[in-house]
Design a protein around this motif. Structure first.
Motif, PDB file in Angstrom:
ATOM      1  N   THR A  50      -4.995   5.572   5.382  1.00 39.42           N
ATOM      2  CA  THR A  50      -6.164   6.363   4.977  1.00 39.42           C
ATOM      3  C   THR A  50      -7.459   5.981   5.712  1.00 39.42           C
ATOM      4  O   THR A  50      -8.517   6.529   5.386  1.00 39.42           O
ATOM      5  CB  THR A  50      -6.416   6.225   3.450  1.00 39.42           C
ATOM      6  OG1 THR A  50      -6.610   4.834   3.160  1.00 39.42           O
ATOM      7  CG2 THR A  50      -5.270   6.765   2.643  1.00 39.42           C
ATOM      8  N   VAL A 102      -5.257   5.415  -5.851  1.00 38.84           N
ATOM      9  CA  VAL A 102      -4.615   6.431  -6.695  1.00 38.84           C
ATOM     10  C   VAL A 102      -3.271   5.928  -7.226  1.00 38.84           C
ATOM     11  O   VAL A 102      -2.959   6.095  -8.415  1.00 38.84           O
ATOM     12  CB  VAL A 102      -4.437   7.755  -5.904  1.00 38.84           C
ATOM     13  CG1 VAL A 102      -3.689   8.781  -6.739  1.00 38.84           C
ATOM     14  CG2 VAL A 102      -5.804   8.305  -5.487  1.00 38.84           C
ATOM     15  N   TYR A 123      -6.401  11.869  11.363  1.00 31.47           N
ATOM     16  CA  TYR A 123      -6.003  11.683   9.958  1.00 31.47           C
ATOM     17  C   TYR A 123      -5.634  13.038   9.333  1.00 31.47           C
ATOM     18  O   TYR A 123      -4.561  13.187   8.742  1.00 31.47           O
ATOM     19  CB  TYR A 123      -7.149  11.021   9.190  1.00 31.47           C
ATOM     20  CG  TYR A 123      -6.969  10.991   7.688  1.00 31.47           C
ATOM     21  CD1 TYR A 123      -6.029  10.157   7.091  1.00 31.47           C
ATOM     22  CD2 TYR A 123      -7.749  11.801   6.864  1.00 31.47           C
ATOM     23  CE1 TYR A 123      -5.870  10.139   5.708  1.00 31.47           C
ATOM     24  CE2 TYR A 123      -7.601  11.787   5.489  1.00 31.47           C
ATOM     25  CZ  TYR A 123      -6.658  10.956   4.920  1.00 31.47           C
ATOM     26  OH  TYR A 123      -6.510  10.948   3.548  1.00 31.47           O
ATOM     27  N   ASP A 159       7.836   0.065   2.947  1.00 28.78           N
ATOM     28  CA  ASP A 159       7.120   0.669   4.074  1.00 28.78           C
ATOM     29  C   ASP A 159       7.717   2.064   4.264  1.00 28.78           C
ATOM     30  O   ASP A 159       8.873   2.194   4.690  1.00 28.78           O
ATOM     31  CB  ASP A 159       7.333  -0.201   5.325  1.00 28.78           C
ATOM     32  CG  ASP A 159       6.700   0.415   6.570  1.00 28.78           C
ATOM     33  OD1 ASP A 159       6.119   1.524   6.474  1.00 28.78           O
ATOM     34  OD2 ASP A 159       6.797  -0.211   7.643  1.00 28.78           O
ATOM     35  N   LYS A 206      -1.934  14.208   8.014  1.00 27.10           N
ATOM     36  CA  LYS A 206      -1.685  14.548   6.602  1.00 27.10           C
ATOM     37  C   LYS A 206      -1.149  15.980   6.488  1.00 27.10           C
ATOM     38  O   LYS A 206      -0.292  16.261   5.659  1.00 27.10           O
ATOM     39  CB  LYS A 206      -2.967  14.390   5.772  1.00 27.10           C
ATOM     40  CG  LYS A 206      -3.457  12.956   5.606  1.00 27.10           C
ATOM     41  CD  LYS A 206      -2.522  12.085   4.784  1.00 27.10           C
ATOM     42  CE  LYS A 206      -2.406  12.527   3.345  1.00 27.10           C
ATOM     43  NZ  LYS A 206      -1.538  11.606   2.559  1.00 27.10           N
TER      44      LYS A 206
HETATM   45  N1  LIG Z   1      -9.426   8.014  -0.338  1.00 27.50           N
HETATM   46  C1  LIG Z   1      -9.843   9.270  -0.233  1.00 27.50           C
HETATM   47  O1  LIG Z   1     -11.054   9.553  -0.217  1.00 27.50           O
HETATM   48  C2  LIG Z   1      -8.838  10.392  -0.169  1.00 27.50           C
HETATM   49  C3  LIG Z   1      -9.316  11.703  -0.043  1.00 27.50           C
HETATM   50  C4  LIG Z   1      -8.387  12.747   0.018  1.00 27.50           C
HETATM   51  C5  LIG Z   1      -7.032  12.488  -0.051  1.00 27.50           C
HETATM   52  N2  LIG Z   1      -6.589  11.214  -0.150  1.00 27.50           N
HETATM   53  C6  LIG Z   1      -5.149  10.988  -0.184  1.00 27.50           C
HETATM   54  O2  LIG Z   1      -4.817  10.464  -1.456  1.00 27.50           O
HETATM   55  C7  LIG Z   1      -3.776   9.499  -1.339  1.00 27.50           C
HETATM   56  C8  LIG Z   1      -4.184   8.205  -2.009  1.00 27.50           C
HETATM   57  O3  LIG Z   1      -5.357   7.719  -1.386  1.00 27.50           O
HETATM   58  P1  LIG Z   1      -6.044   6.363  -1.833  1.00 27.50           P
HETATM   59  O4  LIG Z   1      -7.490   6.579  -1.837  1.00 27.50           O
HETATM   60  O5  LIG Z   1      -5.346   5.833  -3.044  1.00 27.50           O
HETATM   61  O6  LIG Z   1      -5.677   5.468  -0.572  1.00 27.50           O
HETATM   62  P2  LIG Z   1      -5.541   3.900  -0.489  1.00 27.50           P
HETATM   63  O7  LIG Z   1      -6.339   3.233  -1.547  1.00 27.50           O
HETATM   64  O8  LIG Z   1      -5.764   3.560   0.960  1.00 27.50           O
HETATM   65  O9  LIG Z   1      -3.999   3.689  -0.837  1.00 27.50           O
HETATM   66  C9  LIG Z   1      -2.986   4.001   0.056  1.00 27.50           C
HETATM   67  C10 LIG Z   1      -1.904   2.953  -0.123  1.00 27.50           C
HETATM   68  O10 LIG Z   1      -0.859   3.247   0.813  1.00 27.50           O
HETATM   69  C11 LIG Z   1      -0.435   2.012   1.362  1.00 27.50           C
HETATM   70  N3  LIG Z   1       0.208   2.187   2.647  1.00 27.50           N
HETATM   71  C12 LIG Z   1      -0.342   2.272   3.885  1.00 27.50           C
HETATM   72  N4  LIG Z   1       0.639   2.373   4.800  1.00 27.50           N
HETATM   73  C13 LIG Z   1       1.821   2.341   4.131  1.00 27.50           C
HETATM   74  C14 LIG Z   1       3.163   2.389   4.530  1.00 27.50           C
HETATM   75  N5  LIG Z   1       3.533   2.455   5.817  1.00 27.50           N
HETATM   76  N6  LIG Z   1       4.111   2.340   3.560  1.00 27.50           N
HETATM   77  C15 LIG Z   1       3.773   2.245   2.268  1.00 27.50           C
HETATM   78  N7  LIG Z   1       2.526   2.163   1.827  1.00 27.50           N
HETATM   79  C16 LIG Z   1       1.552   2.226   2.762  1.00 27.50           C
HETATM   80  C17 LIG Z   1      -1.696   1.175   1.469  1.00 27.50           C
HETATM   81  O11 LIG Z   1      -1.358  -0.183   1.549  1.00 27.50           O
HETATM   82  P3  LIG Z   1      -2.211  -1.173   2.517  1.00 27.50           P
HETATM   83  O12 LIG Z   1      -3.620  -1.041   2.046  1.00 27.50           O
HETATM   84  O13 LIG Z   1      -1.563  -2.499   2.263  1.00 27.50           O
HETATM   85  O14 LIG Z   1      -1.994  -0.669   3.905  1.00 27.50           O
HETATM   86  C18 LIG Z   1      -2.393   1.534   0.160  1.00 27.50           C
HETATM   87  O15 LIG Z   1      -1.977   0.687  -0.889  1.00 27.50           O
HETATM   88  C19 LIG Z   1      -3.480   9.375   0.149  1.00 27.50           C
HETATM   89  O16 LIG Z   1      -2.329  10.115   0.435  1.00 27.50           O
HETATM   90  C20 LIG Z   1      -4.685   9.960   0.833  1.00 27.50           C
HETATM   91  O17 LIG Z   1      -4.344  10.544   2.076  1.00 27.50           O
HETATM   92  C21 LIG Z   1      -7.468  10.165  -0.229  1.00 27.50           C
END
Ligand SMILES: NC(=O)c1ccc[n+]([C@@H]2O[C@H](COP(=O)([O-])OP(=O)(O)OC[C@H]3O[C@@H](n4cnc5c(N)ncnc54)[C@H](OP(=O)(O)O)[C@@H]3O)[C@@H](O)[C@H]2O)c1
Length: 290
Positions: free
Chosen positions: A70, A12, A133, A44, A137
């Motif tokens: 995530t 995202v 998780y 971070d 959240k």
């Molecule tokens: N994916 C889903 O199906 C889903 C569903 C509902 C809600 N959401 C929410 O939507 C948001 C975006 O999700 P997404 O799918 O884009 O997730 P994503 O692809 O896993 O992206 C999350 C990013 O956060 C980074 N991250 C992890 N730990 C961190 C830290 N300590 N400091 C800074 N960055 C950090 C990760 O980096 P690394 O990979 O290098 O750790 C990754 O680039 C999240 O808040 C998630 O909870 C996601």
């Protein structure tokens, strides 16, 4: 306007930065967006000093915060990490945003619900997360002050990162055997490219409170996988339905059986809803296979 985006290399986060780039192109540089997309390596969010330093230095007017740990199943064992990123990290950002008067927009999840309702979840339904998780959240949501925007989404796929759509394509490619997906978990697949413009609209409008934002059309993982197989031109008959109880091995984190999110607040403010998930799934399959 200066905007800070956390987790800028995630599914995202990367689409939010790309959408700002699109909005900037062709604009007068004096009226455009000065967007700083901070990747995990660059910021971070669990590091309080780093969060305060970047926010103090950049003095953004808006902070969009999709960064999160995530990996839903890994959170069950890496509990401290889940809370330190998803809860404490969000609290650092809330505190830092407050210190410079920035508006904060936080991304949250359908997993804050227990899935026992027999209808779609509305923004004002009571959360009751069943996984680490989901709890972490929800704690993040509760670390925000009332003026923040909370965008809850579900079942996200995008061009970057790992997601179920890519998993289905990979499994179809890897073998000729049957692929089994659960047919008793209900939700709304969402696409990072569709989410980004709406998240930005809500954040820039400084709209407070919770918004459910998903693509339209509830489905199950089985139907999702079968549809993706059809779009990929593969033999969709290979995709077979099973129940969650039949999953081997069982997944460590409990998922809600129903996490369909009604986009009630979005509809209420008259904002366009996201397209049907099938439209966006077809597009992403074309992009990934193209
Ligand atoms: N994916 C889903 O199906 C889903 C569903 C509902 C809600 N959401 C929410 O939507 C948001 C975006 O999700 P997404 O799918 O884009 O997730 P994503 O692809 O896993 O992206 C999350 C990013 O956060 C980074 N991250 C992890 N730990 C961190 C830290 N300590 N400091 C800074 N960055 C950090 C990760 O980096 P690394 O990979 O290098 O750790 C990754 O680039 C999240 O808040 C998630 O909870 C996601």
């Amino acid at each position: 306007m200066r905007v800070l985006v956390t987790g800028a290399k995630g599914q995202v986060g990367s689409e939010i930065v790309a959408e700002f780039d699109r909005r900037n192109s062709g604009r007068d540089s004096r009226t455009g967006f000065d967007v700083i997309g901070a990747s995990h390596e660059e910021l971070d969010v669990a590091n309080r000093d780093a969060v305060h330093a970047i926010v103090r230095t950049l003095a953004p007017e808006v902070i969009i915060h999709p960064a999160a740990f995530t990996a839903v199943d890994a959170c069950e064992t890496e509990i401290d990490r889940a809370f330190s990123v998803n809860f404490v990290g969000t609290r650092h950002l809330a505190e830092a945003a407050d210190s410079v008067g920035a508006h904060l927009c936080y991304l949250s999840t359908d997993y804050v619900f227990d899935g026992t309702l027999d209808r779609p979840y509305r923004e004002w339904d009571d959360p009751n997360p069943q996984s680490v998780y989901g709890r972490s959240k929800l704690a993040g949501e509760r670390a925000l002050d009332a003026s923040s925007t909370i965008v809850r989404t579900s079942w996200v796929s995008g061009q970057r990162g790992a997601n179920m759509l890519k998993t289905v394509l990979r499994l179809l490619d890897q073998s000729d055997g049957p692929l089994r997906f659960v047919n008793d978990q209900h939700g709304c697949p969402s696409f990072a490219k569709d989410l980004a413009p709406t998240i930005i609209d809500l954040a820039l409008s400084r709209l407070r409170g919770v918004f459910h934002v998903t693509n339209q059309g509830p489905t199950t993982w089985f139907d999702f996988a079968r549809t993706v197989a059809e779009f990929a031109g593969a033999n969709a008959g290979r995709v077979e339905p099973i129940t969650t109880a039949e999953l081997v091995p069982a997944r460590p984190a409990r998922r809600p059986m129903n996490s369909v999110l009604e986009n009630a607040a979005l509809r209420e403010i008259g904002h366009a809803l996201l397209p049907d998930w099938r439209e966006s799934a077809a597009q992403l399959v074309r992009q990934l296979n193209g």
